[in-house]
Motif scaffolding. Structure first.
Motif, mmCIF file in Angstrom:
data_model
loop_
_atom_site.group_PDB
_atom_site.id
_atom_site.type_symbol
_atom_site.label_atom_id
_atom_site.label_comp_id
_atom_site.label_asym_id
_atom_site.label_seq_id
_atom_site.Cartn_x
_atom_site.Cartn_y
_atom_site.Cartn_z
ATOM 1 N N THR B 221 0.849 -1.199 0.000
ATOM 2 C CA THR B 221 0.000 0.000 0.000
ATOM 3 C C THR B 221 0.881 1.243 0.000
ATOM 4 O O THR B 221 2.086 1.161 0.273
ATOM 5 C CB THR B 221 -0.877 0.030 1.268
ATOM 6 O OG1 THR B 221 0.004 0.154 2.396
ATOM 7 C CG2 THR B 221 -1.706 -1.233 1.406
ATOM 8 N N ASP B 222 0.283 2.379 -0.264
ATOM 9 C CA ASP B 222 1.053 3.626 -0.234
ATOM 10 C C ASP B 222 1.612 3.885 1.160
ATOM 11 O O ASP B 222 2.715 4.413 1.308
ATOM 12 C CB ASP B 222 0.175 4.811 -0.682
ATOM 13 C CG ASP B 222 -0.062 4.773 -2.191
ATOM 14 O OD1 ASP B 222 0.640 4.003 -2.890
ATOM 15 O OD2 ASP B 222 -0.959 5.493 -2.671
ATOM 16 N N ASP B 223 0.837 3.527 2.174
ATOM 17 C CA ASP B 223 1.334 3.701 3.549
ATOM 18 C C ASP B 223 2.566 2.835 3.795
ATOM 19 O O ASP B 223 3.517 3.248 4.463
ATOM 20 C CB ASP B 223 0.245 3.330 4.570
ATOM 21 C CG ASP B 223 -0.810 4.428 4.690
ATOM 22 O OD1 ASP B 223 -0.577 5.533 4.154
ATOM 23 O OD2 ASP B 223 -1.868 4.161 5.292
ATOM 24 N N VAL B 225 4.659 1.817 1.516
ATOM 25 C CA VAL B 225 5.777 2.398 0.755
ATOM 26 C C VAL B 225 6.394 3.542 1.565
ATOM 27 O O VAL B 225 7.628 3.637 1.708
ATOM 28 C CB VAL B 225 5.294 2.899 -0.624
ATOM 29 C CG1 VAL B 225 6.400 3.660 -1.337
ATOM 30 C CG2 VAL B 225 4.823 1.732 -1.486
ATOM 31 N N ALA B 226 5.544 4.403 2.107
ATOM 32 C CA ALA B 226 6.042 5.545 2.895
ATOM 33 C C ALA B 226 6.763 5.058 4.152
ATOM 34 O O ALA B 226 7.801 5.607 4.548
ATOM 35 C CB ALA B 226 4.883 6.466 3.277
ATOM 36 N N PHE B 255 6.639 -0.656 -7.453
ATOM 37 C CA PHE B 255 6.967 -0.312 -6.068
ATOM 38 C C PHE B 255 8.124 0.691 -6.044
ATOM 39 O O PHE B 255 8.107 1.668 -5.285
ATOM 40 C CB PHE B 255 7.343 -1.577 -5.278
ATOM 41 C CG PHE B 255 7.453 -1.357 -3.796
ATOM 42 C CD1 PHE B 255 6.380 -1.635 -2.959
ATOM 43 C CD2 PHE B 255 8.622 -0.855 -3.219
ATOM 44 C CE1 PHE B 255 6.467 -1.423 -1.588
ATOM 45 C CE2 PHE B 255 8.723 -0.642 -1.861
ATOM 46 C CZ PHE B 255 7.638 -0.925 -1.038
ATOM 47 N N ARG B 258 7.007 4.174 -6.863
ATOM 48 C CA ARG B 258 6.300 4.810 -5.739
ATOM 49 C C ARG B 258 7.277 5.135 -4.609
ATOM 50 O O ARG B 258 7.161 6.166 -3.933
ATOM 51 C CB ARG B 258 5.186 3.891 -5.238
ATOM 52 C CG ARG B 258 4.031 3.779 -6.240
ATOM 53 C CD ARG B 258 3.321 2.455 -6.121
ATOM 54 N NE ARG B 258 2.605 2.320 -4.868
ATOM 55 C CZ ARG B 258 2.320 1.157 -4.281
ATOM 56 N NH1 ARG B 258 2.726 0.018 -4.838
ATOM 57 N NH2 ARG B 258 1.649 1.107 -3.168
ATOM 58 N N LYS B 261 9.102 8.435 -5.034
ATOM 59 C CA LYS B 261 8.355 9.613 -4.558
ATOM 60 C C LYS B 261 8.389 9.688 -3.035
ATOM 61 O O LYS B 261 8.580 10.762 -2.446
ATOM 62 C CB LYS B 261 6.896 9.539 -5.029
ATOM 63 C CG LYS B 261 6.748 9.832 -6.507
ATOM 64 C CD LYS B 261 5.290 9.797 -6.902
ATOM 65 C CE LYS B 261 5.151 9.919 -8.416
ATOM 66 N NZ LYS B 261 3.895 9.445 -8.918
ATOM 67 N N ALA B 262 8.194 8.542 -2.407
ATOM 68 C CA ALA B 262 8.164 8.527 -0.938
ATOM 69 C C ALA B 262 9.528 8.906 -0.358
ATOM 70 O O ALA B 262 9.616 9.642 0.635
ATOM 71 C CB ALA B 262 7.748 7.148 -0.442
#
Lengths: 356, 393
Positions: B221-223, B225-226, B255, B258, B261-262
Motif C-alpha cells: 500500500t502507499d502507507d 511504501v512511505a 513499487f 512509488r 516519490k516517498a
C-alpha cells in the motif's frame, strides 16, 4: 570498418606520442568517437550512457565488468578474456579482447619508457605465474609479453602460490657472479612471500638491475607500506631505491601507469615525486563521487580512467581507487573497500557469494 | 596519554566493582525510576547538543532529532519493568535472580543512539557498566552517562564511558580482564579479536555484522511504501537493522517508482548526511551496475535499484536500496534463511509480522514496515531476550 579505422588511428596516435608528449585535444576527440561506437554496440553501456550528463562520455564502474558483457564484438570473436582476481568478489569481472594489438603496443611503449629506457639486456625474474599457468591473468600476459621484448632470459619463480626460493637464490647468485643485471617483476604479495621465503639471504645485484612491483596485497600476504616495502627490497636485492618502481594497472584497462623514478635515475635526471604518470593515450582524473565531475587538482576523488587502448570493450572506466592529481600525475591513496557497508552492516554479499 | 588512560580506566573499574553490591541493593524498581528520570532529564536538555551530534555522527540535524525522539520514546516504565520481569521469570522456579556483575560494553559508531539500549538493559538489571565508545562518536554515550550521574550519585561509579582506540591493547586487556560480562557491537573481525582475548568465565554477548531486509506480499500500500522510506532514511541506512533490499511478490518496478516519490518526500524532511568518499566510491559502483543491468531510480540523495536477479545485491547503505521480485513467501523465507544470524531485522508488509516465520538459525526481529529502526527497549535481540547473559540465578 569503423572499428578497423579507429584501431589504425589509435595505433598512429600511440606511435606519435611514444616519447610521452601529450595532445589532449586530439585525445579527447578520439575518446569521444570510441565511446560513441561502444555505446552503440554495447547494450549495458548504452543504458549507462543515456543517463549521463556533462561534457564527458559516461564512465562504466569497474563492478559492471562482473555483471555484464562489455564488448563491441560477440563472445565467439573473443581472442582472450582477462578476468579480475576472485579474492574480493565472488564473481570475477571479465575483459574481452578481439585482438591484443592495442594492448601489446600500449604495454610495450609504457614499459620501454618507464622500465627499460636504457634498452640494456636484462635477465628477468618474474614473481608471477606464467601466462600458460594463468591464462586469464592480464598481469601474467603483460609480464610474459615484456619478457619477449626486453630480456635475454626469463623465468617464473612462483608456482601454485609458492615462491621457488632455492631456484630464485641460485639464479640471483649466478647473476651476481656473471655481472648480468636483473629485472625483478612481480606482485606486491609475491614479493612479500619472497621476503619470507628467502629468510636471511640477501643479494648485491649488478648495476643496472631494477625492480617493478604491482598490485595490492589483496589479503594474500601481510601488508607493508610502500616505503617500508621499498626499504626491504632495496636491502634484500641491493637495488637502489630509486630503481624500485610501482606499476598501476587493472584487468579492466589495456594501459599501465608507472612511477617515473626508475626512468629518471637511468637517464641521470633529478628524482621526480613518486606519482603515477598516465600514458599519452590515457585521460585519468579523480572525480567527485556524487556529481562525477572532475575535482580540482590536489583534491581527493575517485579515479576515472579513459583508456583509448580499450577499443573493443569500454574506454571510460570508473574505478573505486581514491586519488588526487598533482602536476598532471596521480597520487593513489588507496582502494575504497568496494561495497563493504558501513558500521555493523557488512559485505555479506561477499560472504554468501555475491548476487546472482 | 596511555598511562593516564590506564590510571583512569583502572580507577573506573575499581569504582564500578566497589559499587556493584550497593547498586544491586537499590532494587530494580528504584533503578527503573532513576533510568526514567535520567531519560527525561536528557531529553529536556539535548537540543543544544544536536549540532554536535550531527557533526560527529555524520547525520543531518533532522535525522539526529528523529533518532533521539524515537529512542527516548522506547524508554518507558513498562518496557524497563518488562525486562526485569522477563529476567526473573526465566530462572528456575523459586530461584533468586542476581546481576552477573560488572558489564563491559564495546560500542560501534554507526548508530549514535545505540548506546542507550546497550547501557540501560544491563543497568536496569543491576549491573554496573563501563562502556568503550569510538572516539568519533562518543558524544551521546557521554551525554547519557552525564544525565544518569546528575540524576543520582550512584551512577558516578555505576556507569562510565571511556574512549580509546582498540589498538590500545593494554587498555582493552584491562577492560576485558575485570568484567564479568562483555557485550560488543562491531564488525565480525572486531568480535573475533575480542573473543580471543576474553578470560575464562566471562560471558560474551557478541553483536557482529548484520543487516535488514523487507518483504511485502503483494504490491504494497502507499502507507507501506512511505513506511519503508522511513526505514531507509533512518540513520542514513547505516545500522545493522537497516534494510538493504525489499523483496515483494508484486510489481517491483511499480513499487520502486512509488518508493522514489516517498523517499524524495522523506529526504526533504530528513536529508541524508555527508557521504564519506569511500562510501561514495562504493555507491558509484553499486548504482552503475544497476544502471547497466536493470533500472535505477534516483533522487537527490538516494537511489533504488530494480534488477532481475534471484538475490539482491547488498548496497553500501546511505540510502541505496534494491527492490527485487520474488515468487512467493517461501522464496523470501529461503533467501532470508541464507543470511543466517546476520539477518537482524525483517520489515513486513501485506501481512501481519506474526504471520512470517523464518527458518531455524535465522532470528531477526520481525516487525511492520516503518519500525525496522525502532526496536522496543525490551525486544528480543538476535533471537535472545533482552536480559540474556546479564543475570544469574
Amino acid at each position: 570498418m569503423t572499428r578497423h579505422r579507429l584501431r589504425a588511428r589509435i595505433l598512429d596516435f600511440m606511435g606519435a606520442h611514444e616519447d610521452g608528449s601529450r595532445d589532449d585535444a586530439s585525445l579527447d576527440a578520439l575518446l569521444d568517437e570510441v565511446a560513441g561506437v561502444q555505446a552503440r554496440a554495447i547494450p549495458a553501456y548504452a543504458r549507462l550512457a543515456r543517463r549521463a550528463g556533462g561534457p564527458l562520455p559516461a564512465a562504466v564502474p569497474t563492478d559492471v565488468f562482473r555483471f555484464a558483457r562489455l564488448a563491441i564484438h560477440s563472445d565467439e570473436e573473443d581472442l582472450r578474456v582477462f578476468r579480475t582476481s576472485g579474492t574480493t568478489q565472488h564473481e570475477r569481472g571479465a575483459h574481452s579482447f578481439r585482438d591484443l594489438s592495442l594492448y601489446d603496443r600500449a604495454a610495450e611503449i609504457q614499459a620501454r619508457r618507464f622500465l627499460f629506457p636504457d634498452e640494456r639486456p636484462l635477465r628477468f625474474v618474474l614473481l608471477s605465474p606464467s601466462a600458460i599457468d594463468a591464462p586469464d591473468s592480464s598481469l601474467s600476459y603483460m609480464l610474459d609479453l615484456l619478457a619477449t621484448r626486453f630480456c635475454t632470459t626469463s623465468r617464473h619463480y612462483l608456482s601454485r602460490g609458492s615462491v621457488l626460493a632455492e631456484e630464485l637464490e641460485k639464479d640471483l647468485r649466478d647473476a651476481e657472479a656473471e655481472r648480468v643485471p636483473v629485472a625483478i617483476l612481480g606482485t606486491s604479495f609475491a614479493l612479500v612471500h619472497a621476503e619470507d621465503a628467502l629468510g636471511t639471504r640477501s643479494f648485491s645485484l649488478p648495476a643496472g638491475s631494477r625492480l617493478m612491483q604491482t598490485g595490492g596485497f589483496k589479503g594474500r600476504s601481510r601488508e607493508l607500506s610502500p616505503s617500508e616495502m621499498r626499504t626491504r627490497l632495496c636491502s634484500r636485492y641491493g637495488i637502489p631505491e630509486e630503481r624500485i618502481v610501482s606499476e598501476y594497472g587493472m584487468t579492466e584497462l589495456s594501459s599501465q601507469f608507472y612511477e617515473p623514478s626508475l626512468r629518471a635515475s637511468l637517464l641521470g635526471e633529478p628524482a621526480p615525486p613518486r606519482r603515477y604518470v598516465p600514458a599519452p593515450w590515457v585521460r585519468a582524473f579523480p572525480v567527485d563521487p556524487e556529481s562525477l565531475a572532475p575535482v580540482p587538482d590536489g583534491e581527493l576523488g575517485i579515479l576515472r580512467i579513459d583508456d583509448l587502448a580499450n577499443l573493443d570493450s569500454i574506454a571510460c572506466i570508473q574505478t573505486s581507487d581514491l586519488a588526487r592529481r598533482v602536476d598532471g600525475a596521480l597520487e593513489l591513496v588507496g582502494r575504497a573497500p568496494g561495497a563493504t557497508p558501513r558500521g555493523c552492516s557488512l559485505a555479506i554479499d561477499e560472504m554468501l557469494g555475491g548476487s546472482a | 596519554v596511555s598511562l593516564r588512560l590506564v590510571d583512569s580506566l583502572e580507577d573506573r573499574l575499581e569504582r564500578a566493582l566497589a559499587i556493584a553490591a550497593r547498586f544491586e541493593a537499590l532494587g530494580a524498581e528504584r533503578r527503573v525510576e532513576l533510568l526514567l528520570a535520567a531519560t527525561a532529564r536528557l531529553e529536556s536538555s539535548i537540543e543544544p547538543h544536536v549540532d554536535e551530534l550531527a557533526r560527529t555522527s555524520g547525520l543531518r540535524n533532522a535525522n539526529v532529532r528523529w533518532g533521539l525522539s524515537t529512542t527516548f520514546e522506547t524508554v518507558t516504565k513498562d518496557a524497563l519493568t518488562s525486562i526485569v520481569r522477563s529476567a526473573e521469570a526465566a530462572g528456575p522456579k523459586g530461584s533468586l535472580m542476581r546481576p552477573r556483575g560488572l558489564h563491559a560494553l564495546i560500542l560501534s559508531g554507526n548508530v549514535f543512539t545505540a548506546a542507550l539500549r546497550a547501557l540501560y538493559v544491563p543497568l536496569c538489571l543491576g549491573n554496573p557498566v563501563i562502556a568503550k565508545a569510538s572516539a568519533r562518536s562518543d558524544l551521546f554515550a557521554h551525554l547519557l552517562t552525564r544525565a544518569l550521574v546528575e540524576t543520582d550519585p550512584v551512577f558516578r561509579d555505576a556507569v562510565a564511558v571511556v574512549t580509546f582506540s582498540s589498538r590500545e591493547s593494554d587498555l582493552v586487556a584491562l577492560l576485558l580482564g575485570r568484567c564479568h560480562t562483555v557485550a560488543a557491537y562491531g564488525s565480525d573481525e572486531t568480535i573475533r579479536a575480542l573473543r580471543l582475548r576474553l578470560g575464562a568465565g566471562v560471558r560474551f554477548l557478541p553483536h557482529g555484522h548484520g543487516l535488514g531486509l523487507a518483504f511485502v506480499e503483494g504490491d504494497g500500500t502507499d502507507d507501506e511504501v512511505a513506511a519503508f522510506a522511513d526505514d531507509v532514511t533512518a540513520y542514513d541506512q547505516r545500522g545493522c537493522l537497516s534494510p538493504h533490499a525489499l523483496l515483494l511478490t508484486g510489481d517491483a518496478r511499480g513499487f520502486a517508482a512509488r518508493l522514489q516519490k516517498a523517499l524524495a518526500a522523506a529526504s526533504f524532511r530528513r536529508p541524508r548526511g555527508s557521504l564519506p568518499i569511500d562510501v561514495g566510491a562504493a555507491q558509484v559502483q553499486w548504482r552503475g551496475v544497476a544502471q547497466a543491468r536493470g533500472e535505477l531510480f534516483e533522487g537527490l540523495d538516494f537511489s533504488i535499484a530494480v534488477e532481475r536477479a534471484t538475490r539482491p545485491r547488498l548496497s553500501p547503505g546511505y540510502r541505496n536500496v534494491s527492490i527485487v521480485g520474488v515468487e512467493d513467501r517461501d522464496a523470501f523465507i529461503a533467501l532470508a534463511g541464507s543470511f543466517g544470524a546476520h539477518l537482524k531485522a525483517v520489515g513486513v508488509g501485506g501481512m501481519r509480522p506474526s504471520e512470517l516465520s523464518l527458518r531455524l538459525g535465522c532470528v531477526p526481529r520481525i516487525c511492520a514496515l516503518g519500525q525496522m529502526q525502532r526496536p522496543p527497549l525490551e525486544a528480543a535481540w538476535e533471537g535472545a531476550p533482552a536480559h540474556d547473559g546479564l543475570v544469574a540465578y
